[in-house]
Design a protein around this motif. Structure first.
Motif, PDB file in Angstrom:
ATOM      1  N   TRP A 111     -16.396 -13.623  38.036  1.00 58.98           N
ATOM      2  CA  TRP A 111     -15.909 -12.465  37.269  1.00 58.98           C
ATOM      3  C   TRP A 111     -14.386 -12.512  37.138  1.00 58.98           C
ATOM      4  O   TRP A 111     -13.689 -13.033  38.015  1.00 58.98           O
ATOM      5  N   PRO A 117     -16.158 -12.940  27.615  1.00 55.13           N
ATOM      6  CA  PRO A 117     -15.575 -12.860  26.274  1.00 55.13           C
ATOM      7  C   PRO A 117     -15.607 -14.210  25.539  1.00 55.13           C
ATOM      8  O   PRO A 117     -15.880 -14.256  24.345  1.00 55.13           O
ATOM      9  N   VAL A 150     -15.272  -6.491  27.690  1.00 58.38           N
ATOM     10  CA  VAL A 150     -15.687  -7.782  27.103  1.00 58.38           C
ATOM     11  C   VAL A 150     -15.845  -7.621  25.583  1.00 58.38           C
ATOM     12  O   VAL A 150     -15.369  -8.436  24.789  1.00 58.38           O
ATOM     13  N   ALA A 197     -14.124 -11.917  42.919  1.00 65.60           N
ATOM     14  CA  ALA A 197     -15.003 -10.758  43.069  1.00 65.60           C
ATOM     15  C   ALA A 197     -15.133 -10.400  44.546  1.00 65.60           C
ATOM     16  O   ALA A 197     -15.159 -11.262  45.410  1.00 65.60           O
TER      17      ALA A 197
HETATM   18  C1  LIG Z   1     -19.539  -7.434  32.408  1.00 67.88           C
HETATM   19  C2  LIG Z   1     -19.373  -8.903  32.806  1.00 67.88           C
HETATM   20  C3  LIG Z   1     -20.325  -9.753  31.974  1.00 67.88           C
HETATM   21  C4  LIG Z   1     -17.921  -9.334  32.540  1.00 67.88           C
HETATM   22  O1  LIG Z   1     -17.829 -10.747  32.648  1.00 67.88           O
HETATM   23  P1  LIG Z   1     -16.409 -11.471  32.939  1.00 67.88           P
HETATM   24  O2  LIG Z   1     -16.582 -12.901  32.608  1.00 67.88           O
HETATM   25  O3  LIG Z   1     -15.955 -11.132  34.318  1.00 67.88           O
HETATM   26  O4  LIG Z   1     -15.465 -10.759  31.868  1.00 67.88           O
HETATM   27  P2  LIG Z   1     -13.863 -10.591  31.968  1.00 67.88           P
HETATM   28  O5  LIG Z   1     -13.256 -11.670  32.806  1.00 67.88           O
HETATM   29  O6  LIG Z   1     -13.381 -10.428  30.575  1.00 67.88           O
HETATM   30  O7  LIG Z   1     -13.673  -9.221  32.725  1.00 67.88           O
HETATM   31  C5  LIG Z   1     -14.117  -8.045  32.074  1.00 67.88           C
HETATM   32  C6  LIG Z   1     -13.715  -6.846  32.903  1.00 67.88           C
HETATM   33  O8  LIG Z   1     -14.387  -6.917  34.159  1.00 67.88           O
HETATM   34  C7  LIG Z   1     -13.594  -6.238  35.129  1.00 67.88           C
HETATM   35  N1  LIG Z   1     -13.381  -7.174  36.255  1.00 67.88           N
HETATM   36  C8  LIG Z   1     -12.642  -8.285  36.273  1.00 67.88           C
HETATM   37  N2  LIG Z   1     -12.687  -8.874  37.473  1.00 67.88           N
HETATM   38  C9  LIG Z   1     -13.501  -8.121  38.234  1.00 67.88           C
HETATM   39  C10 LIG Z   1     -13.953  -8.216  39.568  1.00 67.88           C
HETATM   40  N3  LIG Z   1     -13.564  -9.193  40.356  1.00 67.88           N
HETATM   41  N4  LIG Z   1     -14.808  -7.278  40.001  1.00 67.88           N
HETATM   42  C11 LIG Z   1     -15.200  -6.271  39.217  1.00 67.88           C
HETATM   43  N5  LIG Z   1     -14.811  -6.137  37.939  1.00 67.88           N
HETATM   44  C12 LIG Z   1     -13.952  -7.042  37.443  1.00 67.88           C
HETATM   45  C13 LIG Z   1     -12.284  -5.850  34.453  1.00 67.88           C
HETATM   46  O9  LIG Z   1     -12.424  -4.515  34.014  1.00 67.88           O
HETATM   47  C14 LIG Z   1     -12.265  -6.768  33.266  1.00 67.88           C
HETATM   48  O10 LIG Z   1     -11.546  -6.221  32.182  1.00 67.88           O
HETATM   49  P3  LIG Z   1      -9.949  -6.589  32.040  1.00 67.88           P
HETATM   50  O11 LIG Z   1      -9.863  -8.084  31.980  1.00 67.88           O
HETATM   51  O12 LIG Z   1      -9.571  -5.952  30.771  1.00 67.88           O
HETATM   52  O13 LIG Z   1      -9.265  -6.037  33.239  1.00 67.88           O
HETATM   53  C15 LIG Z   1     -19.671  -9.107  34.332  1.00 67.88           C
HETATM   54  O14 LIG Z   1     -18.910  -8.174  35.046  1.00 67.88           O
HETATM   55  C16 LIG Z   1     -21.143  -8.921  34.667  1.00 67.88           C
HETATM   56  O15 LIG Z   1     -21.923  -9.870  34.629  1.00 67.88           O
HETATM   57  N6  LIG Z   1     -21.527  -7.664  35.017  1.00 67.88           N
HETATM   58  C17 LIG Z   1     -22.928  -7.354  35.354  1.00 67.88           C
HETATM   59  C18 LIG Z   1     -23.868  -7.566  34.181  1.00 67.88           C
HETATM   60  C19 LIG Z   1     -23.431  -6.782  32.949  1.00 67.88           C
HETATM   61  O16 LIG Z   1     -22.789  -5.748  33.030  1.00 67.88           O
HETATM   62  N7  LIG Z   1     -23.823  -7.296  31.783  1.00 67.88           N
HETATM   63  C20 LIG Z   1     -23.558  -6.612  30.519  1.00 67.88           C
HETATM   64  C21 LIG Z   1     -24.616  -5.574  30.277  1.00 67.88           C
HETATM   65  S1  LIG Z   1     -24.222  -4.574  28.849  1.00 67.88           S
END
Ligand SMILES: CC(C)(COP(=O)(O)OP(=O)(O)OC[C@H]1O[C@@H](n2cnc3c(N)ncnc32)[C@H](O)[C@@H]1OP(=O)(O)O)[C@@H](O)C(=O)NCCC(=O)NCCS
Length: 198
Positions: A111, A117, A150, A197
Motif C-alpha cells: 500500500w 492508481p 485512487v 503498511a
Molecule cells: C484502496 C487500495 C486499493 C489503494 O491501493 P494503493 O496501491 O495503496 O493506492 P495508493 O498508493 O494510491 O494509496 C491510496 C491511498 O491509500 C492511503 N494509504 C497509503 N498508504 C497507506 C497505508 N500504509 N495504510 C493505509 N492507507 C494508506 C492514502 O490515503 C493514499 O492516498 P494518498 O496517496 O493521496 O495519501 C488499497 O488500500 C486496498 O487494497 N484497500 C483494500 C481493498 C479496497 O479498498 N479496494 C477498493 C474497493 S472500492
C-alpha cells in the motif's frame, strides 16, 4: 475467448506493473496476497480468511466470465520482482451502452506506492482504446477514502451517493459513486515516498 475481449490476449504493461490473466498456479500466491481483514471489509466479494481454494474458484470463474464477455480480471504483477501485488477487474459490462465497472485491491505490504492508481489508469486506457468503452464507473464504501483517492488520482469524478445501496455484514451501506469518461482519464503522479503498511 469471446470476440469482445479479443483485443486483450496477452499481458499489458505500464512503468512498474504488468497486468495479466490469473493462472491455476497463482492460487497460493493470490491467497497469501489478498487474505487480509481490511481488504475483506472494503470489498463485496472477498472473504477473510481467504484460502487457496477461494483463489482457485476465483481463477476458474474469472476465466469463464472472460470467455462469456462478462468480466475481465487481471493480476497486478510487479515487473521488477515478478510478485503479485494486487488485482484489478472490469465487471458489470453493459455492451449495449459500452460501459463497465472497475474494482481493485492491493496487498497491504504494498500500500501507498501508487500501484492501484497505476493499474486503474492502465486498464481504463486499454478499455477505452481496445474495448471501445465510453464510461467506467466505480463505487466505494463511504469509509474507504483510500479507494476514493485512487479514483480521483486517475481522473474519476465523484458523481453522487447511492443511499443504502449494498448489504454487507447484516446492514445496508451507502456507496460513493464515481465515473470516468475517456476525456477525464489522467496519468497518476508517482507517489512521493514509500510508506509501509502497519
Ligand atoms: C484502496 C487500495 C486499493 C489503494 O491501493 P494503493 O496501491 O495503496 O493506492 P495508493 O498508493 O494510491 O494509496 C491510496 C491511498 O491509500 C492511503 N494509504 C497509503 N498508504 C497507506 C497505508 N500504509 N495504510 C493505509 N492507507 C494508506 C492514502 O490515503 C493514499 O492516498 P494518498 O496517496 O493521496 O495519501 C488499497 O488500500 C486496498 O487494497 N484497500 C483494500 C481493498 C479496497 O479498498 N479496494 C477498493 C474497493 S472500492
Amino acid at each position: 475467448m469471446t470476440r469482445r475481449f479479443r483485443a486483450i490476449r496477452g499481458p499489458v504493461r505500464s512503468g512498474r506493473l504488468l497486468l495479466r490473466f490469473p493462472r491455476r498456479t497463482d492460487a497460493e500466491e493470490i491467497a497469501a496476497a489478498v487474505s487480509d481483514r481490511r481488504i475483506a471489509r472494503a470489498t463485496l466479494n472477498i472473504p477473510f480468511p481467504y484460502h487457496q481454494s477461494d483463489a482457485l474458484r476465483f481463477i476458474i470463474r474469472s476465466r469463464r466470465r472472460r470467455e462469456r464477455g462478462e468480466g475481465l480480471s487481471l493480476l497486478m504483477v510487479e515487473r521488477s520482482s515478478g510478485q503479485i501485488v494486487g488485482g484489478v477487474s472490469l465487471f458489470a459490462f453493459d455492451w449495449d451502452r459500452s460501459k463497465a465497472e472497475i474494482g481493485y485491491w492491493v496487498t497491504p505490504s504494498a500500500w501507498g506506492q501508487g500501484f492501484a492508481p497505476e493499474a486503474v489508469h492502465l486498464l481504463a486506457r486499454v478499455a477505452f482504446r481496445d474495448l471501445k468503452l465510453h464510461r467506467i464507473a466505480a463505487g466505494t464504501f463511504e469509509f474507504n477514502s483510500a479507494s476514493g483517492r485512487v479514483l480521483l488520482k486517475t481522473g474519476f469524478v465523484r458523481e453522487g451517493l447511492a443511499r443504502r445501496d449494498v448489504r454487507k455484514g447484516g446492514r445496508w451501506h451507502n456507496t460513493v459513486m464515481y465515473g470516468l469518461l475517456p476525456s477525464d482519464l489522467r496519468r497518476p503522479k508517482p507517489p512521493r515516498a514509500r510508506r509501509v503498511a502497519k
